[in-house]
Scaffold this motif. Structure first.
Motif, short mmCIF file in Angstrom:
data_model
loop_
_atom_site.label_atom_id
_atom_site.label_comp_id
_atom_site.label_asym_id
_atom_site.label_seq_id
_atom_site.Cartn_x
_atom_site.Cartn_y
_atom_site.Cartn_z
N ALA A 1 2.22 1.69 -3.46
CA ALA A 1 1.18 2.19 -4.35
C ALA A 1 0.91 3.68 -4.12
CB ALA A 1 -0.11 1.38 -4.16
N ALA A 2 1.10 4.15 -2.88
CA ALA A 2 0.87 5.57 -2.56
C ALA A 2 1.97 6.46 -3.14
CB ALA A 2 0.77 5.75 -1.05
N ARG A 3 3.10 5.87 -3.51
CA ARG A 3 4.23 6.58 -4.14
C ARG A 3 4.75 7.72 -3.27
NH1 ARG A 3 1.41 4.88 -8.89
NH2 ARG A 3 2.84 3.82 -10.29
N LEU A 4 4.81 7.48 -1.97
CA LEU A 4 5.42 8.45 -1.07
C LEU A 4 6.76 7.92 -0.61
CD1 LEU A 4 2.26 9.38 0.98
CD2 LEU A 4 3.52 10.90 -0.54
N VAL B 1 -5.31 -0.24 0.41
CA VAL B 1 -4.37 0.66 -0.27
C VAL B 1 -4.88 2.10 -0.19
CG1 VAL B 1 -3.41 1.32 -2.53
CG2 VAL B 1 -3.39 -1.07 -1.81
N GLN B 2 -6.17 2.28 -0.42
CA GLN B 2 -6.74 3.62 -0.36
C GLN B 2 -6.62 4.20 1.06
OE1 GLN B 2 -10.92 3.90 -1.31
NE2 GLN B 2 -10.78 6.10 -1.67
N SER C 1 -3.01 5.16 1.63
CA SER C 1 -2.72 6.36 0.84
C SER C 1 -3.26 7.61 1.52
CB SER C 1 -3.31 6.25 -0.56
OG SER C 1 -2.65 5.26 -1.30
N GLN C 2 -4.48 7.52 2.02
CA GLN C 2 -5.08 8.67 2.72
C GLN C 2 -4.34 8.97 4.02
OE1 GLN C 2 -9.19 7.49 2.99
NE2 GLN C 2 -9.67 8.32 0.97
N GLY D 1 -0.97 10.36 3.05
CA GLY D 1 -1.16 11.71 2.52
C GLY D 1 -1.39 12.72 3.62
N ALA E 1 0.83 -1.21 0.00
CA ALA E 1 0.00 0.00 0.00
C ALA E 1 0.86 1.26 0.00
CB ALA E 1 -0.94 -0.01 1.21
N PHE E 2 1.96 1.26 0.76
CA PHE E 2 2.85 2.42 0.74
C PHE E 2 3.52 2.57 -0.62
CE2 PHE E 2 2.65 2.75 5.40
CZ PHE E 2 2.52 4.14 5.51
#
Length: 156
Positions: A32-35, A130-131, A134-135, A138, A29-30
């Protein structure tokens, strides 16, 4: 001037989780978040406290910018970990997000009474997980301004 973490450096995140499947999902998930994150992992609360206090095999561990804490773990559970963190003057400033499967009102109330910063229930579906990550990332890494662990804390 202090800015959100994502604007200045790679975030150090400590995942305290005993379920290897959830560890894998969190890493995915991290990604996928591309951070930009360094995701560190320990599988119980005792290791978490050693990591945070830089003891034993964790003597060179970074100070995490964010702790993702599961509730139900062997040896020392999430409640015990959070209670230890908030009573330790060197650790109590660290943001702690409880990331768990429990929807129990007593768990939610107890963790907030112990001063967790957020309580998130893990979605079962991968895309929703994943969402959620990401949130979460973020918010904590691009919106919130966190203290820099390299700078000494201001006196009270």
């Amino acid at each position: 001037m202090t800015r959100p973490l994502a604007d200045s450096r790679v975030a150090e995140i400590l995942l305290v989780e005993d379920n290897e499947d959830d560890v894998f999902l969190t890493r995915e998930a991290f990604d996928a978040a591309r951070l930009r994150v360094n995701l560190h992992h320990v599988d119980n609360g005792e290791k978490c406290m050693q990591f945070l206090r830089k003891q034993g095999p964790y003597s060179k561990a970074p100070t995490p910018d964010l702790i993702l804490l599961d509730l139900h773990m062997p040896i020392m559970d999430g409640r015990e970990v959070l209670a230890e963190i908030v009573k330790d003057d060197k650790l109590k400033h660290l943001p702690v997000v409880v990331l768990t499967t429990s929807y129990e009102a007593k768990d939610i109330e107890q963790m907030y009474s112990l001063r967790c910063n957020s309580y998130i229930t893990k979605p079962i579906d991968f895309n929703n997980f994943v969402q959620a990550i990401s949130q979460l990332a973020g918010y904590w890494l691009t919106l919130v301004v966190l203290p820099d662990p390299a700078r000494p804390a201001a006196p009270p």
